[in-house]
Design a protein around this motif. Structure first.
Motif, PDB file in Angstrom:
ATOM      1  N   PRO A 225       0.710  -1.246  -0.015  1.00  0.00           N
ATOM      2  CA  PRO A 225       0.020  -0.085   0.013  1.00  0.00           C
ATOM      3  C   PRO A 225       0.850   1.093   0.001  1.00  0.00           C
ATOM      4  CG  PRO A 225       0.119  -0.720   2.335  1.00  0.00           C
ATOM      5  CD  PRO A 225       0.908  -1.763   1.381  1.00  0.00           C
ATOM      6  N   PHE A 226       2.224   1.305  -0.048  1.00  0.00           N
ATOM      7  CA  PHE A 226       2.953   2.391   0.260  1.00  0.00           C
ATOM      8  C   PHE A 226       3.451   3.228  -1.125  1.00  0.00           C
ATOM      9  CE2 PHE A 226       4.474  -1.296   3.131  1.00  0.00           C
ATOM     10  CZ  PHE A 226       3.876  -0.741   4.205  1.00  0.00           C
ATOM     11  N   SER A 227       3.384   4.378  -0.709  1.00  0.00           N
ATOM     12  CA  SER A 227       3.687   5.381  -1.694  1.00  0.00           C
ATOM     13  C   SER A 227       5.346   5.425  -1.838  1.00  0.00           C
ATOM     14  CB  SER A 227       3.423   6.979  -1.427  1.00  0.00           C
ATOM     15  OG  SER A 227       4.131   7.887  -2.186  1.00  0.00           O
ATOM     16  N   GLU A 228       5.815   5.829  -3.261  1.00  0.00           N
ATOM     17  CA  GLU A 228       7.281   5.801  -3.445  1.00  0.00           C
ATOM     18  C   GLU A 228       7.796   7.190  -2.924  1.00  0.00           C
ATOM     19  OE1 GLU A 228       7.968   5.026  -7.591  1.00  0.00           O
ATOM     20  OE2 GLU A 228       7.963   2.660  -7.198  1.00  0.00           O
ATOM     21  N   MET A 229       7.083   8.000  -2.542  1.00  0.00           N
ATOM     22  CA  MET A 229       7.387   9.036  -1.569  1.00  0.00           C
ATOM     23  C   MET A 229       7.849   9.067  -0.096  1.00  0.00           C
ATOM     24  SD  MET A 229       7.950  11.556  -3.936  1.00  0.00           S
ATOM     25  CE  MET A 229       8.187  13.106  -2.871  1.00  0.00           C
ATOM     26  N   ASP A 230       7.507   7.834   0.456  1.00  0.00           N
ATOM     27  CA  ASP A 230       7.558   7.321   1.865  1.00  0.00           C
ATOM     28  C   ASP A 230       9.028   7.536   2.263  1.00  0.00           C
ATOM     29  OD1 ASP A 230       4.886   7.298   1.770  1.00  0.00           O
ATOM     30  OD2 ASP A 230       4.484   5.435   2.000  1.00  0.00           O
ATOM     31  N   PHE A 231       9.854   6.861   1.626  1.00  0.00           N
ATOM     32  CA  PHE A 231      11.223   6.509   1.991  1.00  0.00           C
ATOM     33  C   PHE A 231      12.209   6.450   0.842  1.00  0.00           C
ATOM     34  CE2 PHE A 231      13.887   2.666   3.256  1.00  0.00           C
ATOM     35  CZ  PHE A 231      14.587   3.467   4.226  1.00  0.00           C
ATOM     36  N   VAL A 232      13.272   6.555   1.229  1.00  0.00           N
ATOM     37  CA  VAL A 232      14.504   6.454   0.210  1.00  0.00           C
ATOM     38  C   VAL A 232      15.815   6.072   0.970  1.00  0.00           C
ATOM     39  CG1 VAL A 232      15.029   8.788   0.144  1.00  0.00           C
ATOM     40  CG2 VAL A 232      15.518   7.290  -1.861  1.00  0.00           C
ATOM     41  N   VAL A 233      16.569   5.321   0.160  1.00  0.00           N
ATOM     42  CA  VAL A 233      17.942   5.070   0.643  1.00  0.00           C
ATOM     43  C   VAL A 233      18.905   5.464  -0.444  1.00  0.00           C
ATOM     44  CG1 VAL A 233      19.408   3.169   1.224  1.00  0.00           C
ATOM     45  CG2 VAL A 233      17.255   3.156   2.181  1.00  0.00           C
ATOM     46  N   ALA A 234      19.906   6.048  -0.363  1.00  0.00           N
ATOM     47  CA  ALA A 234      20.718   6.554  -1.402  1.00  0.00           C
ATOM     48  C   ALA A 234      21.760   5.407  -1.633  1.00  0.00           C
ATOM     49  CB  ALA A 234      21.429   7.751  -1.023  1.00  0.00           C
ATOM     50  N   GLY A 235      21.860   4.943  -2.911  1.00  0.00           N
ATOM     51  CA  GLY A 235      23.140   3.854  -3.078  1.00  0.00           C
ATOM     52  C   GLY A 235      24.413   4.482  -3.313  1.00  0.00           C
ATOM     53  N   PRO A 236      25.390   3.553  -3.546  1.00  0.00           N
ATOM     54  CA  PRO A 236      26.888   4.134  -3.868  1.00  0.00           C
ATOM     55  C   PRO A 236      26.831   5.197  -5.265  1.00  0.00           C
ATOM     56  CG  PRO A 236      26.627   1.815  -3.439  1.00  0.00           C
ATOM     57  CD  PRO A 236      25.494   2.120  -3.558  1.00  0.00           C
ATOM     58  N   GLY A 237      26.234   4.875  -6.252  1.00  0.00           N
ATOM     59  CA  GLY A 237      26.032   5.579  -7.366  1.00  0.00           C
ATOM     60  C   GLY A 237      25.577   6.944  -7.120  1.00  0.00           C
ATOM     61  N   ALA A 238      24.291   6.848  -6.284  1.00  0.00           N
ATOM     62  CA  ALA A 238      23.463   8.111  -6.173  1.00  0.00           C
ATOM     63  C   ALA A 238      24.571   9.058  -4.930  1.00  0.00           C
ATOM     64  CB  ALA A 238      22.088   7.724  -5.218  1.00  0.00           C
ATOM     65  N   ARG A 239      25.124   8.500  -4.113  1.00  0.00           N
ATOM     66  CA  ARG A 239      25.988   9.255  -3.363  1.00  0.00           C
ATOM     67  C   ARG A 239      27.128   9.908  -4.339  1.00  0.00           C
ATOM     68  NH1 ARG A 239      25.295   4.814   0.435  1.00  0.00           N
ATOM     69  NH2 ARG A 239      27.244   3.996  -0.333  1.00  0.00           N
ATOM     70  N   ASP A 240      27.547   9.189  -5.340  1.00  0.00           N
ATOM     71  CA  ASP A 240      28.666   9.649  -6.026  1.00  0.00           C
ATOM     72  C   ASP A 240      28.137  10.980  -6.701  1.00  0.00           C
ATOM     73  OD1 ASP A 240      31.338   9.212  -6.628  1.00  0.00           O
ATOM     74  OD2 ASP A 240      30.744   7.091  -7.014  1.00  0.00           O
ATOM     75  N   GLY A 241      26.936  10.800  -7.504  1.00  0.00           N
ATOM     76  CA  GLY A 241      26.116  11.903  -8.026  1.00  0.00           C
ATOM     77  C   GLY A 241      25.812  13.117  -7.089  1.00  0.00           C
ATOM     78  N   ILE A 242      25.336  12.736  -5.580  1.00  0.00           N
ATOM     79  CA  ILE A 242      25.161  13.748  -5.067  1.00  0.00           C
ATOM     80  C   ILE A 242      26.440  14.382  -4.639  1.00  0.00           C
ATOM     81  CG2 ILE A 242      24.358  14.508  -2.513  1.00  0.00           C
ATOM     82  CD1 ILE A 242      22.451  12.029  -3.075  1.00  0.00           C
ATOM     83  N   ARG A 243      27.429  13.850  -4.551  1.00  0.00           N
ATOM     84  CA  ARG A 243      28.726  14.712  -4.203  1.00  0.00           C
ATOM     85  C   ARG A 243      29.023  15.447  -5.432  1.00  0.00           C
ATOM     86  NH1 ARG A 243      33.795  13.265  -1.669  1.00  0.00           N
ATOM     87  NH2 ARG A 243      32.517  12.710  -0.052  1.00  0.00           N
ATOM     88  N   LYS A 244      28.944  14.996  -6.770  1.00  0.00           N
ATOM     89  CA  LYS A 244      29.161  15.937  -7.950  1.00  0.00           C
ATOM     90  C   LYS A 244      28.353  17.185  -7.808  1.00  0.00           C
ATOM     91  CE  LYS A 244      31.195  12.260 -10.658  1.00  0.00           C
ATOM     92  NZ  LYS A 244      31.194  11.368 -11.861  1.00  0.00           N
ATOM     93  N   CYS A 245      27.087  16.981  -7.417  1.00  0.00           N
ATOM     94  CA  CYS A 245      26.227  18.029  -7.456  1.00  0.00           C
ATOM     95  C   CYS A 245      26.438  19.232  -6.289  1.00  0.00           C
ATOM     96  CB  CYS A 245      24.731  17.619  -7.272  1.00  0.00           C
ATOM     97  SG  CYS A 245      24.179  17.037  -8.820  1.00  0.00           S
ATOM     98  N   PHE A 246      26.990  18.513  -5.097  1.00  0.00           N
ATOM     99  CA  PHE A 246      27.072  19.695  -3.940  1.00  0.00           C
ATOM    100  C   PHE A 246      28.325  19.503  -3.299  1.00  0.00           C
ATOM    101  CE2 PHE A 246      22.440  18.305  -4.346  1.00  0.00           C
ATOM    102  CZ  PHE A 246      21.847  19.644  -4.642  1.00  0.00           C
TER     103      PHE A 246
END
Length: 343
Positions: A225-246
């Motif tokens: 029943p859950f929304s995809e806006m409920d919760f998130v976990v950043a994987g290794p690739g996402a952390r790399d992308g976030i580092r490049k953005c900020f």
């Protein structure tokens, strides 16, 4: 530096330029050039997806990086493997939750449609109530001995140490353990998506990234029943992308950054004069924004080679190959994206 080539339509607004600062989780973050590339990439990649669905031979973009290299879709559910999972695994076959859970995790452990097809061809309908370890192992071991690749290279699925010789054998044992521990009902009765994730996280060799991917896949099913806006976990690739953005200022608040992107997407597409209508009107959700950070990390290796991430990777491994067969586009009926006949 390679610049993104973006076509403009008549109804797009005038670009207002880069931001000097944003506020996330009480911190001041100074965006790099990759931050605006994130939004431009999303708009351009979605146009490629929509053009492919409309037919034609391509090329579907003027962006030389998108032409040359392979990137996943903006919306995770639209990717080919997710489409195979949703249409051919989750919503096909016995719809009792125990069976849906078993099929979903069996498919996702390998994350490779050809492995699923192999099991179906050899065993018929894949079911938990008729599961036999020896039969499943026989099919997979024969394929492995013949040089067939059983696992996708999309991400690493570490083998649990459960006493068997081969990786796939230990994964079959892991599934047995999960079913015996009543994981299907524990996931289904969890009060939140994060609680369901915690159930999966408690099993051998299922770390935070895999647990989040698996619970997202299970959440495609009608029962969840859950929304995809409920919760998130950043994987290794996402952390790399976030580092490049900020830069390093975003370390430790990656989930908050991903939520910021989902919450402010309309503002940034408008700021940059980009047309983005979403997935049949569905906006980017947390899992999609997480995945986009992974893809922008790769894209920036060519477009912004001077901006470093965490891993230090400098090349994109997978090149683009046009698929000969048509792209499917059928989504969980509870999302109401499939039209009157496919709700």
């Amino acid at each position: 530096m390679v610049m993104v080539l973006q076509e403009r339509s008549a109804n797009e607004v005038l670009e207002r330029g880069p931001l000097s600062e944003i506020r996330v989780a009480g911190r001041s973050l100074v965006p790099t050039a990759v931050f605006d590339t994130y939004w431009r990439f999303a708009a351009a990649r979605q146009k490629v997806y929509e053009a492919r669905l409309a037919g034609g031979e391509g090329p579907f973009t003027d962006d030389s990086i998108l032409q040359r290299y392979r990137f996943t879709n903006c919306f995770r559910a639209a990717d080919r493997v997710s489409q195979d999972l949703i249409g051919d695994v989750i919503y096909r076959g016995d719809q009792r939750w125990e069976e849906v859970f078993f099929r979903t995790l069996l498919f996702k452990i390998f994350n490779k449609t050809s492995t699923w097809r192999l099991l179906e061809a050899a065993l018929g309908e894949v079911r938990w109530d008729t599961y036999d370890y020896r039969a499943f192992d026989r099919v997979l071991s024969r394929a492995f001995a013949g040089g067939q690749r059983l696992y996708s290279a999309a991400y690493i699925v570490p083998p649990p140490q459960l006493g068997e010789e081969r990786k796939h054998q230990n994964h079959l044992r892991l599934l047995e353990i999960m079913m015996a521990a009543d994981a299907p009902q524990r996931v289904l009765s969890a009060p939140t998506l994060q609680d369901a994730y915690q159930v999966l996280l408690g099993f051998p060799a299922i770390g935070p990234f895999l647990a989040y991917q698996f619970v997202t896949d299970l959440n495609y099913a009608a029962e969840m029943p859950f929304s995809e806006m409920d919760f998130v976990v950043a994987g290794p690739g996402a952390r790399d992308g976030i580092r490049k953005c900020f830069g390093r200022a975003a370390d430790g608040i990656e989930a908050d950054v991903i939520r910021y992107m989902a919450d402010t997407q309309d503002e940034h597409f408008a700021r940059l004069g980009l047309a983005f209508a979403g997935l049949r009107g569905r906006p980017l959700h947390l899992i999609d924004c997480q995945n986009l950070f992974c893809e922008v990390d790769k894209y920036a290796r060519v477009a912004h080679p001077d901006i470093a991430g965490i891993s230090g990777r400098s090349r994109i491994k997978q090149t683009y190959r046009q698929q000969a067969h048509a792209m499917p586009a059928w989504f969980p009926p509870k999302w109401r994206l499939n039209g009157p006949s496919g709700q």
